[in-house]
Design a protein around this motif. Structure first.
Motif, short mmCIF file in Angstrom:
data_model
loop_
_atom_site.label_atom_id
_atom_site.label_comp_id
_atom_site.label_asym_id
_atom_site.label_seq_id
_atom_site.Cartn_x
_atom_site.Cartn_y
_atom_site.Cartn_z
N TYR A 118 29.16 37.04 41.58
CA TYR A 118 29.19 38.49 41.36
C TYR A 118 30.16 39.15 42.34
N GLN A 119 30.01 38.83 43.62
CA GLN A 119 30.84 39.45 44.65
C GLN A 119 32.31 39.13 44.43
N ILE A 120 32.60 37.88 44.11
CA ILE A 120 33.99 37.47 43.90
C ILE A 120 34.61 38.20 42.72
N ILE A 121 33.94 38.18 41.58
CA ILE A 121 34.51 38.77 40.36
C ILE A 121 34.69 40.27 40.51
N GLN A 122 33.69 40.95 41.06
CA GLN A 122 33.81 42.41 41.15
C GLN A 122 34.87 42.83 42.17
N THR A 123 35.04 42.06 43.22
CA THR A 123 36.11 42.35 44.19
C THR A 123 37.48 42.15 43.56
N LEU A 124 37.67 41.05 42.84
CA LEU A 124 38.96 40.80 42.20
C LEU A 124 39.28 41.87 41.16
N LEU A 125 38.29 42.24 40.35
CA LEU A 125 38.51 43.30 39.36
C LEU A 125 38.98 44.57 40.03
N ASP A 126 38.29 44.97 41.09
CA ASP A 126 38.60 46.24 41.75
C ASP A 126 40.01 46.24 42.34
N LYS A 127 40.37 45.16 43.01
CA LYS A 127 41.69 45.11 43.66
C LYS A 127 42.82 45.10 42.62
N PHE A 128 42.68 44.30 41.58
CA PHE A 128 43.76 44.16 40.62
C PHE A 128 43.85 45.36 39.66
N ILE A 129 42.70 45.91 39.26
CA ILE A 129 42.72 47.09 38.40
C ILE A 129 43.34 48.27 39.13
N LEU A 161 51.62 43.86 46.98
CA LEU A 161 51.28 42.49 47.41
C LEU A 161 50.20 41.89 46.52
N ILE A 162 49.20 42.71 46.16
CA ILE A 162 48.14 42.24 45.26
C ILE A 162 48.73 41.80 43.92
N LEU A 163 49.63 42.59 43.38
CA LEU A 163 50.20 42.29 42.06
C LEU A 163 51.08 41.04 42.09
N LYS A 164 51.59 40.70 43.27
CA LYS A 164 52.36 39.45 43.37
C LYS A 164 51.48 38.23 43.18
N GLU A 216 43.86 48.97 27.44
CA GLU A 216 44.58 47.69 27.43
C GLU A 216 44.84 47.20 28.85
N ARG A 217 45.08 48.12 29.79
CA ARG A 217 45.30 47.71 31.19
C ARG A 217 44.00 47.13 31.77
N LEU A 218 42.89 47.82 31.53
CA LEU A 218 41.61 47.34 32.04
C LEU A 218 41.25 45.99 31.42
N LEU A 219 41.44 45.87 30.12
CA LEU A 219 41.12 44.62 29.44
C LEU A 219 42.04 43.49 29.88
N HIS A 220 43.29 43.83 30.17
CA HIS A 220 44.26 42.83 30.61
C HIS A 220 43.82 42.20 31.94
N ILE A 221 43.35 43.02 32.87
CA ILE A 221 42.89 42.49 34.16
C ILE A 221 41.57 41.73 33.98
N CYS A 222 40.69 42.22 33.13
CA CYS A 222 39.46 41.47 32.83
C CYS A 222 39.81 40.10 32.28
N HIS A 223 40.80 40.06 31.41
CA HIS A 223 41.23 38.80 30.81
C HIS A 223 41.78 37.87 31.90
N PHE A 224 42.60 38.41 32.79
CA PHE A 224 43.16 37.60 33.88
C PHE A 224 42.05 37.00 34.73
N VAL A 225 41.09 37.83 35.14
CA VAL A 225 39.99 37.35 35.99
C VAL A 225 39.14 36.33 35.23
N SER A 226 38.91 36.59 33.95
CA SER A 226 38.07 35.69 33.16
C SER A 226 38.69 34.32 32.99
N MET A 227 40.01 34.23 33.06
CA MET A 227 40.70 32.95 32.87
C MET A 227 40.80 32.13 34.16
#
Length: 448
Positions: free
Chosen positions: A372-383, A400-403, A418-429
């Motif tokens: 939970y902690q990992i996924i929600q942190t990654l979502l927040d930073k990348f979104i 730097l995050i986007l790199k 689409e931006r939100l879903l795109h980052i969700c997709h990235f994290v999910s993969m």
């Protein structure tokens, strides 16, 4: 529905039909589907994704990859056995169109192989972690800017819908994803509806949803091409299932019921004596007691009973399907095949034990908390970084995050959803390990 349409070899982008009778049997289109999934990066990532025990280093515990391979094997058997009966019943499928018993097995095997391809890291808690980032977390700020269905896609983030997107989404130079046949996509689509209305009926096809709003047009094209029955009216999109989707679901149900139970036994979370009591009920008609008595180790005894139990459940699922085939073809069978199994009570007992002793064990709970902690942190930073770039507010930190985004995810998305879903997709993969490594990097725990 009719089998000629349902067994469509058409692929995304095709202008005409692909006829079965013209296929090269040494390279059949449905078998090409299987190969394309096997060689995809999304499928490879399943080797480091949780099935039951997150981040487990125990060698005999299943990952999503081994689970998917096993579901595919069971699915192939189900498909072939059903295919044999269907070909015998509808002679024109073979005599006029050239379809074979093994075609059904190939379709169900490929769809079963892909059934978990869209699941996030850390098991089903990964889906919940993404959904709760939006429903009760920092992502709640975006609610008023999205339509009701777009918002529902996010707060009920669904691995099945994500899987459909993985298989079909285009990116520059790659049109149509891995371009599977429509028959395989139909068998993959266990929940052929959009996210709203949520659970409008008790029909098993309405239990979850099967596509995001971004994939609605193509989803409708696939379903319509195969003559799937529309069951939603007005602005809501929904269909009755492709018949072979029942077999994909049954293969998954059989495997997670029996094989997760086997993992729990081998981990010591379920006692062998307790396990034998339940497995024997599934295999009493097929067990060779003299052979069983020669098996000296717990692992061998449980393995033998597991194989027999899976065989019993396969034969029973085929029987249920064939007995209800006409109702299924009319869209009038709102159940899972296992709901009508003569072994339903035994399966329910095993699942109850698995929930209490395995899925809610301390090791699983502890690792899901970490997930939970990992996924929600990654979502927040990348979104945050992805949106700031679009809005022209990119900070040096955001840059730097986007790199850290892989090249194929470095896309421009004009629409917020689409931006939100795109980052969700990235994290999910991400795999479990990749997600943990990225989390450690962002939190300054990984400096080399």
């Amino acid at each position: 529905m009719n089998w000629e349409q349902l067994l469509s070899l058409k692929r995304q982008g095709d202008k005409g039909k692909r006829l079965r009778i013209e296929q090269d049997d040494t390279r059949l289109g449905f078998e090409v589907d299987y190969d394309r999934i096997i060689f995809s990066s999304a499928f490879r990532s399943l080797q480091d994704k949780t099935q039951v025990i997150p981040l487990s280093k125990t060698d005999f515990v299943h990952t999503r990859l081994t689970h998917s391979l096993e579901v595919s094997v069971v699915g192939r058997s189900l498909g072939r056995l059903v295919g044999k009966k269907i070909i015998e019943k509808y002679l024109h499928l073979k005599e006029v169109h050239g379809y074979q018993m093994n075609d059904f097995g190939a379709i169900v095997a490929a769809a079963s192989l892909a059934h978990d391809i869209g699941n996030p890291p850390f098991g089903h808690s990964g889906e919940k972690a993404i959904g709760e980032y939006f429903s009760i977390g920092k992502g709640l700020q975006y609610k008023e800017q999205l339509s009701a269905k777009e918002w529902q896609d996010l707060i009920d983030f669904e691995g099945n819908a994500n899987g459909f997107s993985v298989l079909n989404s285009s990116r520059p130079g790659v049109d149509g994803g891995i371009r599977l046949s429509y028959a395989t996509l139909g068998a993959f689509m266990k929940y052929p509806k959009e996210s709203l209305p949520k659970k409008p009926t008790k029909n098993i096809a309405d239990k979850k949803y099967g596509f995001f709003q971004t994939d609605k047009t193509f989803f409708q094209e696939v379903a319509s091409e195969m003559g799937m029955i529309i069951n939603k009216k007005g602005d809501d999109i929904g269909f009755e299932r492709h018949p072979l989707a029942y077999l994909v679901e049954a293969a998954d149900d059989i495997c997670y019921t029996i094989i997760d139970f086997e993992d729990g036994i081998n981990l010591g979370l379920v006692s062998e004596d307790f396990a034998l009591e339940y497995l024997i009920k599934l295999v009493k008609d097929s067990i060779d007691t003299s052979k069983y008595k020669t098996l000296e180790t717990k692992e061998d005894r449980i393995s033998y009973l597991r194989a027999l139990a899976i065989g019993s459940l396969i034969n029973d699922a085929v029987k249920v399907f064939i007995e209800n085939e006409e109702a299924i073809m009319k869209g009038e069978f709102p159940f899972a095949l296992t709901d009508k199994s003569k072994y339903k009570a035994q399966m329910d007992d095993i699942i109850k034990i698995s929930v209490n002793n395995i899925y809610q064990s301390r090791e699983v709970v502890e690792k899901e908390i970490v997930g939970y902690q990992i996924i929600q942190t990654l979502l927040d930073k990348f979104i945050t970084a992805f949106n700031n770039k679009y809005d022209g507010k990119l900070s040096n930190y955001d840059g730097l995050i986007l790199k850290m985004l892989p090249e194929k995810h470095q896309l421009v998305k004009e629409n917020l959803y689409e931006r939100l879903l795109h980052i969700c997709h990235f994290v999910s993969m991400l795999t479990d390990g990749n997600a943990l490594e990225l989390y450690d990097t962002i939190n300054g725990k990984k400096t080399n």
